[in-house]
Design an enzyme around this catalytic site. Sequence first.
Site, PDB file in Angstrom:
ATOM      1  N   CYS A   1     -21.185 -90.924 -16.901  1.00 15.84           N
ATOM      2  CA  CYS A   1     -22.424 -91.480 -16.357  1.00 15.84           C
ATOM      3  C   CYS A   1     -23.201 -92.217 -17.463  1.00 15.84           C
ATOM      4  CB  CYS A   1     -23.225 -90.374 -15.688  1.00 15.84           C
ATOM      5  SG  CYS A   1     -24.452 -91.042 -14.597  1.00 15.84           S
TER       6      CYS A   1
ATOM      7  N   HIS B   1     -19.395 -88.098 -11.780  1.00 12.30           N
ATOM      8  CA  HIS B   1     -19.486 -86.806 -12.488  1.00 12.30           C
ATOM      9  C   HIS B   1     -18.262 -85.944 -12.187  1.00 12.30           C
ATOM     10  CE1 HIS B   1     -23.591 -86.964 -14.138  1.00 12.30           C
ATOM     11  NE2 HIS B   1     -23.805 -87.804 -13.137  1.00 12.30           N
TER      12      HIS B   1
ATOM     13  N   GLU C   1     -17.445 -83.239 -13.458  1.00 11.14           N
ATOM     14  CA  GLU C   1     -17.721 -81.807 -13.654  1.00 11.14           C
ATOM     15  C   GLU C   1     -18.265 -81.130 -12.406  1.00 11.14           C
ATOM     16  OE1 GLU C   1     -19.331 -84.348 -14.782  1.00 11.14           O
ATOM     17  OE2 GLU C   1     -21.482 -84.035 -15.032  1.00 11.14           O
TER      18      GLU C   1
END
Length: 531
Positions: free
Chosen positions: A79, A167, A169
Amino acid sequence: MQEKIIILDFGSQTTQLIARRLRELNTFCEILPYNKYPEDDHDVIGVILSGSPFSVYDPKAFQVDLSRFIDRLPVLGICYGAQYISHTRGGRVEPADSREYGRANLQWTDTESPLFRGFEPSSQVWMSHGDTITALPDGFHVVASTDSVRFAAFQSDRAPVFGVQFHPEVAHSLQGTLLLRNFVVDICGGHQDWSPANFIEETVEELRRQIGQDRVILGLSGGVDSSVAAVLLNRAVGHQLTCIFVDHGMLRKNEFHDVLRDYECLGLNVRGVDASGKFFRDLDGVTDPEQKRKIIGRDFVEVFNEEAQRIIRENASHTEATGGGAVRWLAQGTIYPDRIESLNITGKVIKSHHNVGGLPKEMNLSLCEPLRWLFKDEVRRVGRRLGMPEHLITRHPFPGPGLAVRILGAITPERVRVLQEADDIYIRSLRNYKVKDEDGHEQSLYDTVWQAGAILLSEVRSVGVMGDERTYENPVALRAVTSTDAMTADWARLPYDFLAQVSNDIINKVKGVNRVCYDISSKPPATIEWE
Ligand code: XMP
């Protein structure tokens, strides 16, 4: 040498999640503030740049000198991290037409890219950014796009430098863990060799070296972190360790004796200190929640210190007689998230552990925190490997001030007793009620929730009828939440028949309670505890 991935934190709310995902891949990683990249990085095998609340154009945006590692080590920007790489290498970053937020699908991925090896077509990812990359720097090429984000991912033509604007994660990026695995294992060459057994072996050796013949004091809370720290230390230095377990009078029913017995069964050298009289005296008439917490924190430190001083004095006379070591260490079950929470990204301490802050300097003890690198799930894995009983390992978190934050208004021994009874019925029922998980395995309702407890609404009274008599008594609220880290939580959808049974049992068996409610608030905007 412990190889590691460094995650440079630019202030994103999901930085901790990146670390958790890497740990799930059994890879060691460390989160550092964006401006704290280490001078000596010989043990670093790769660098991840996190997201950030800032735009790269914001005058307050966090800057880092990428040249310290970018051509020597693999780098992955996430990001803001990706936009920062692009921006500083000559690409263009601009405000997106509309904020790109939520689920998206990668319409195209270059499966030749080592980052996307094994990706399925149209893989779902999670976007959350206000800026977007509109031109890549020279020497970089695109490796994934969505319908609206052309440069969803890019990489350098020459060096292992990657950027993703989504993202990986977060759980909504369905192949996010695969992407992180590709980076950590294939690109950085990580060995995925973290295991509870290795951790125990290495830590025990390190503790023996560190502590030598000295003696150690550790405060036990009954929670999993301090218990695992104690068992680990006990394995390393045996009876050089003395543990202190303070009863402030607001633990769960029978908790003090049960936990003390568990500790003794584990072979720990524990001193149980019943200080409930002092806590009740000092809390007499206090109704303000913050004030209650302050008093309990202060009293706890006083009691702990007094006991620690006693151990130091006793040991000093014993040392003279036998030549054994002096008390030099204070051990704690601090875990990694506690430390991340206590540092903001400028490296300033914003929260400190209450029993460290209060320890008098003249005691001159050094801190020993054997679990300082572990996440909660890793602590549990270590505890199991150490052979600790399952009920100690899977125990719900319980607040330090205990039932004091679950009794609205003033604390009295009688109110604590009433709440202990109601809470005990609730928790035992949760343990006894069995449900099937997704794989058809039976588990207790207790194990399906993050945390549960009863709250005594001692300032509220309502009318009821019992037998032929009118009652005018307190309600009890039941709370159960699902969560992964207590930062956010949702109320648990407990079965109606279970709630009906518990309500019935509490009202029939606990004198002073004539009504039971179930708390259906999520956090935010509510919190887990009521006070
Ligand atoms: P809240 O109520 O803030 O709770 O949503 C989040 C988690 O922290 C625990 N908690 C505490 N733990 N001392 C503690 O040691 C405290 O004063 C305290 N207050 C809340 C709470 O049980 C939950 O797990």
